[in-house]
Write a protein that holds these residues in place. Sequence first.
Motif, PDB file in Angstrom:
ATOM      1  N   SER A 107       0.844  -1.195   0.000  1.00 60.84           N
ATOM      2  CA  SER A 107       0.000   0.000   0.000  1.00 60.84           C
ATOM      3  C   SER A 107       0.876   1.240   0.000  1.00 60.84           C
ATOM      4  O   SER A 107       1.953   1.261   0.592  1.00 60.84           O
ATOM      5  N   THR A 108       0.421   2.281  -0.679  1.00 63.63           N
ATOM      6  CA  THR A 108       1.132   3.548  -0.703  1.00 63.63           C
ATOM      7  C   THR A 108       0.781   4.352   0.548  1.00 63.63           C
ATOM      8  O   THR A 108      -0.127   3.994   1.309  1.00 63.63           O
ATOM      9  N   ASP A 142       4.076   8.941 -12.511  1.00 60.18           N
ATOM     10  CA  ASP A 142       3.600   7.674 -11.959  1.00 60.18           C
ATOM     11  C   ASP A 142       2.762   7.904 -10.710  1.00 60.18           C
ATOM     12  O   ASP A 142       1.779   7.199 -10.468  1.00 60.18           O
ATOM     13  N   GLN A 143       3.127   8.916  -9.915  1.00 63.07           N
ATOM     14  CA  GLN A 143       2.341   9.208  -8.720  1.00 63.07           C
ATOM     15  C   GLN A 143       0.985   9.812  -9.081  1.00 63.07           C
ATOM     16  O   GLN A 143      -0.028   9.525  -8.435  1.00 63.07           O
ATOM     17  N   HIS A 146      -1.167   7.043 -10.137  1.00 60.12           N
ATOM     18  CA  HIS A 146      -1.641   6.314  -8.954  1.00 60.12           C
ATOM     19  C   HIS A 146      -2.832   7.027  -8.324  1.00 60.12           C
ATOM     20  O   HIS A 146      -3.821   6.380  -7.956  1.00 60.12           O
ATOM     21  N   THR A 147      -2.748   8.353  -8.212  1.00 57.66           N
ATOM     22  CA  THR A 147      -3.865   9.106  -7.637  1.00 57.66           C
ATOM     23  C   THR A 147      -5.132   8.905  -8.452  1.00 57.66           C
ATOM     24  O   THR A 147      -6.206   8.631  -7.905  1.00 57.66           O
ATOM     25  N   SER A 149      -5.841   6.474 -10.524  1.00 58.39           N
ATOM     26  CA  SER A 149      -6.261   5.078 -10.405  1.00 58.39           C
ATOM     27  C   SER A 149      -6.981   4.840  -9.084  1.00 58.39           C
ATOM     28  O   SER A 149      -8.024   4.163  -9.030  1.00 58.39           O
ATOM     29  N   TYR A 150      -6.441   5.415  -8.016  1.00 61.54           N
ATOM     30  CA  TYR A 150      -7.033   5.195  -6.694  1.00 61.54           C
ATOM     31  C   TYR A 150      -8.382   5.899  -6.574  1.00 61.54           C
ATOM     32  O   TYR A 150      -9.320   5.366  -5.966  1.00 61.54           O
TER      33      TYR A 150
END
Length: 254
Positions: A107-108, A142-143, A146-147, A149-150
């Motif tokens: 988990s991030t 990439d971050q 991720h945001t 995607s989340y």
Amino acid sequence: MGDISHHWNLDFLRNDPLDTAPKRVLIILNQPFSCSLLQRLWNSTCWHCCADGGANRLLDTLRQQNHNTAFYLPDLIRGDLDSLRPDVREYYDSKGVLVEKDDDQDSTDLMKCISAIIEKEKTEGTSQYEIILLGGLAGRLDQTIHTLSYLHKLRKVRDRVYAVTDDNVCWVLDSGEHIIEIDHTILGVTCGLLPVGIESTILSTSGLRWNLTNHTSSFDGLVSTSNHLVPGVDVWVKTSKPILWTIELREQFR
């Protein structure tokens, strides 16, 4: 949730959020932000969490602008703590701020903070808080992905999660119909409907300069970027699949 008409407003971006506003929580990510935006979001939320290096950003930004660091004390700092500077931890430790290390490598830091909110809701026996992410849309690609995607995944279990930077605010519109209140005192003119995380969707809109009627939107086809809001008109969106909605903030508001 997909068949329900949703109503959205962004009063948490105002200097004077409504007294009847729902309870909201703030997660501060490890990306730049202005003190003016921080102040608005802080005052609109009842609980504040820093995702690891977000605590560095918070303290550094406040000190650079000569703000009262003791006024903006987070309720929690959580993550694997590989980014949290020793001097920042020492400061917040001295102020009694809870710092939690979570070594879960699956988990991030953002996901760890969301888990903390879920734990808080269970402990309190309360309904869901609305969640505001400060940051997450700038810096490393990439971050940012991720945001996005989340946000897409969270729509399945959370009613309202927003990501805010000094330039934009965005959130996921689930399948169905949506009314978005437009406050032109805080919002700029440019907006977009981005088919992120889906193969395609069928879009219809009103309240935009370039409206769509049962139009297919996909990365292989049309993507409604750089669309414009119409002054004095709220936006209506109907989408067959979840889609990311983004609006710029007014330059004078930043």
